[in-house]
Enzyme design. Structure first.
Site, PDB file in Angstrom:
ATOM      1  N   THR A 270       0.839  -1.247  -0.010  1.00  0.00           N
ATOM      2  CA  THR A 270      -0.086  -0.035   0.071  1.00  0.00           C
ATOM      3  C   THR A 270       0.840   1.335   0.079  1.00  0.00           C
ATOM      4  O   THR A 270       1.922   1.261   0.701  1.00  0.00           O
ATOM      5  CB  THR A 270      -0.938  -0.043   1.189  1.00  0.00           C
TER       6      THR A 270
ATOM      7  N   CYS B  59      -1.787   5.237  -5.159  1.00  0.00           N
ATOM      8  CA  CYS B  59      -2.609   4.318  -4.399  1.00  0.00           C
ATOM      9  C   CYS B  59      -2.905   2.972  -5.278  1.00  0.00           C
ATOM     10  O   CYS B  59      -3.325   3.117  -6.397  1.00  0.00           O
ATOM     11  CB  CYS B  59      -4.175   5.177  -4.216  1.00  0.00           C
TER      12      CYS B  59
END
Length: 246
Positions: free
Chosen positions: A83, A196
């Site tokens: 992430t 992202c």
């Protein structure tokens, strides 16, 4: 080959992408199914969402370090945090973990340098866009990073958490992202960092004229390359902390 440890679940959508890329890219490259062994620790994502919004970064550091240490004890020889947002505390987590971690920021900066670009737009969660960790990492490599205006940041963040993290793909949200990308292009962005790991579900190369830097794929590819290296070829393999330097 070195065993890969993936800290995933933030969100599950991106974790799947890492696993698929490492295994399929290996088979496409070598023609067999001898890809590296992969260990995945999938966290309780809600805890991390709550900690982010309450600024409880110490909690995230402890939880991630503990999970990565479990991966190490299970046999992982290096780790990935799957992430972008949680790389805000990458250095602190690396300091607490007894194996090297590969940085998603470093992998992205390397790809942008290779493409010969000097200015990119950065999309991500509101934390990734507002905080300096990603932009500073790019700037250390001589790359300027532009972020959307505040109201656009909030809209991007809402789509990520309310749609993409749940696997929902909406055409109207794609149009929104492309409008924001066009504004960044007007400010001088030569490419766009999909900062992202869920954004590539929504915005793909065929949707945009600018080069897109899919941070999840770049990170996963770096992991595959690192897993295939012999220890003698990589002086950083036994030196946690070196891998977060641009």
């Amino acid at each position: 080959m070195k065993k890969i440890g993936i800290l995933g679940g933030m969100s599950p959508e991106s974790t799947v992408l890492y696993y698929e890329h490492i295994t399929r890219a290996y088979t496409a490259r070598f023609g067999d199914y001898g890809y590296p062994e992969i260990l995945i620790y999938s966290v309780n994502f809600q805890k991390f969402v709550d900690w982010q919004h309450h600024g409880q970064w110490d909690q995230t550091i402890g939880e991630m370090a503990g999970a990565l240490e479990k991966l190490r004890l299970a046999g992982a020889e290096f780790g990935l945090i799957a992430t972008n947002t949680m790389h805000i505390v990458f250095n602190e987590v690396q300091s607490a973990v007894h194996m090297p971690l590969l940085s998603i920021v470093d992998a992205t900066a390397e790809a942008i340098r290779t493409a010969g670009l000097r200015c990119v737009g950065l999309l991500g969660t509101v934390f990734t866009m507002k905080e300096r960790f990603f932009r500073d990492g790019l700037e250390r490599s001589g790359i300027a990073a532009l972020v959307p205006r505040s109201e656009d940041q909030e809209r991007v963040n809402e789509v990520i958490y309310q749609e993409l993290c749940r696997g929902e793909i909406r055409p109207e949200s794609r149009r929104l992202f492309l409008e924001i990308i066009d504004r960044l292009r007007g400010q001088g962005a030569q490419g766009i960092v999909l900062g992202c790991t869920e954004i590539p579900l929504l915005v793909e190369p065929q949707h945009c004229e600018l080069p897109l830097f899919n941070t999840a794929l770049l990170h996963a590819e770096k992991a595959l390359q690192f897993a295939l290296k012999r220890e003698s070829e990589d002086p950083c393999v036994a030196t946690p902390g070196l891998l977060n330097q641009a």
